[in-house]
Design a protein around this motif. Sequence first.
Motif, PDB file in Angstrom:
ATOM      1  N   UNK B 321      19.248  19.222  28.995  1.00 14.21           N
ATOM      2  CA  UNK B 321      18.860  20.012  30.104  1.00 14.21           C
ATOM      3  C   UNK B 321      18.435  21.192  29.482  1.00 14.21           C
ATOM      4  N   UNK B 357      14.810  14.794  35.814  1.00 13.88           N
ATOM      5  CA  UNK B 357      15.258  15.396  37.154  1.00 13.88           C
ATOM      6  C   UNK B 357      15.045  17.034  37.275  1.00 13.88           C
ATOM      7  N   UNK B 388      16.470  24.406  36.587  1.00 18.32           N
ATOM      8  CA  UNK B 388      17.003  23.500  35.605  1.00 18.32           C
ATOM      9  C   UNK B 388      16.233  22.162  35.578  1.00 18.32           C
ATOM     10  N   UNK B 389      16.612  21.444  34.483  1.00 16.24           N
ATOM     11  CA  UNK B 389      15.548  20.183  34.368  1.00 16.24           C
ATOM     12  C   UNK B 389      16.525  19.219  33.403  1.00 16.24           C
ATOM     13  N   UNK B 390      16.155  18.014  33.502  1.00 19.71           N
ATOM     14  CA  UNK B 390      16.908  16.973  32.676  1.00 19.71           C
ATOM     15  C   UNK B 390      15.652  16.339  32.136  1.00 19.71           C
ATOM     16  N   UNK B 429      23.448  16.798  28.106  1.00 19.18           N
ATOM     17  CA  UNK B 429      24.348  16.536  29.327  1.00 19.18           C
ATOM     18  C   UNK B 429      25.362  15.151  28.927  1.00 19.18           C
TER      19      UNK B 429
END
Lengths: 131, 454
Positions: B321, B357, B388-390, B429
């Motif tokens: 993340x 995501x 926020x990003x994955x 994560x």
Amino acid sequence: MSRVRLYDLGCGYRAGDKGNISDVALFAPDPEVYELVRAAVTAARVKEHFGGFVTGAVERYEAPNVLALNFVLHDALGGGGPRSLRADNLGKTLGGALVRLEIDVPAALADRRAPTPDVGWAVEILSRIGR
Amino acid sequence: MGVRIGGGQGFYGDTPRSVAGLLDAGVDYLCLEALAELTLAILQKDRQRDETRGYTRDLPAYLAAALPAVAAGKTKVITNAGGINPTAAARAAIDTAHRLGLSGITVATVLGDDLTGRLDAIAGQAELRHLESGAPFADFPAPALFASAYLGARPIVDALAAGADVVVTGRVADAALFLAPLVHEHGWSFDDWDRLAAGTLVGHLLECSGQSAGGNLSRDWWTIPRPWDLPYPIAEVDGDGSALITKPPDSGGRVSFDTVRHQLLYEVHDPAAYLSPDVVADFTSAHFVDEGDDRVRVTDVRGGPATATYKALLCHHAGWAGEARIAFSWPEAAEKATATAAIFAERVRGAGLPVDEWHFELWGVDALGGPTVPATTAEVPEVMLRAAWRCADARTASLVGREMIPLTLSGPPAGMTGMGRGAGAPSELLGLWPTLVDKALIDPHVTVTLEEVR
């Protein structure tokens, strides 16, 4: 009948997490409000209230000994604490979000409002340290 | 004669300063609950970097505060601070005693909760399923970074019976840390369900430290006396299972029916069937009387037979993340933030960086309340966009953050970046995979070893 927020009716809250589940407890201030919320705040109502925040099912349990309802929100934390992209990855604020919900109440309760917090002591402390 | 138990810790990172207040008030047992689900993930990352880690690093600070009283025979300490490395934690406990010049303390180590190395063997003997989704173990994204069973009170009771003054465990169910000394002192049997339920309920009330003494209290939180001096709770539990919940005198905080009921339902699913390793407790059977003066009496707790399984928590890697924040002021603060989120995502797409995501929050609008926030046309004075990003790998997650920075000059007007992790280090994560495991597959591996500090 008037619509009043659960918070204005005197309800308290606390939320906790287990995996991707958020457990949100709703505390009534007295037996009268407990019976009201028991009738009005159904699992379906709570599921609708949280919208896209809760993608799974909502279960409701009763704890009459402490005048409380307990809601189990499945798939509610964006994958669970260490997996979630949410800032509130543990859902600590979902209790406050629950008591924003409005329900219909009899006229006698229509004017109930939450008290204004008195944080004069905090202002005094901050003024002492120069803020 | 009542047994006095103090709840000295509620999580990894809590304050060891609580210990002095509890010891001054007098407790027969000081229970330190150090492990949230998230904590094991943190400790796992710690152990990855250093094999001698994997326990909560603040344990020596807690013990430095408590061990003089232990050596004087005034109290005993029970803690799950061992995390995923109880052996190393017990070593740290012994080292702390040496450092303080204390001897004659017996330290017990409870092992057997760690399933990481024998997960496949267990899965071969039992049908493991995800507790929530029902997915089979075959779907578990191996490898397991940790796998821990939630043990009950029995091994701690064994340790106390063998003369332990300090008991260090790994993953033991929170409330079991508190139940164990009650079983030991009162001689309760492990099929005395009502008393086991009463002890479990008491443990649940104490396991989150300040939360039953006015911490996190909803509604009249601002009336809590001296909240900067919030005490941690004490239970005085009689042989029949009835208990008094209270706090050290002359401290701030509050113990009342309201503070206690807030904690009663915290992280509970069905309050009529609270599943612990030792008992199924009915929290709705409990009768509470607020006696005033920070004293709440709990009686009549009922329980039923424990289940045949332990809960276990497995953990797996779940991607990387990144996060960035950018703030906007009036005019059009919310609209600027919304537009910036879209511009950022398009820039990332243009850079050819795959994001699995996205998550955007408008702080000051509905970041926390989400869909529960009523729609409004009111102007907000300022908004912070948190993106926020994955991504599948750390490098990509880091490069995505870089795309936010040019927006300082090339986005909607007067965005202020530089708050938050931005293009800083991405974070790993972790996915949690809760399941149930037959006790018969765990119990033969549970051991208690004792070592006396000389």
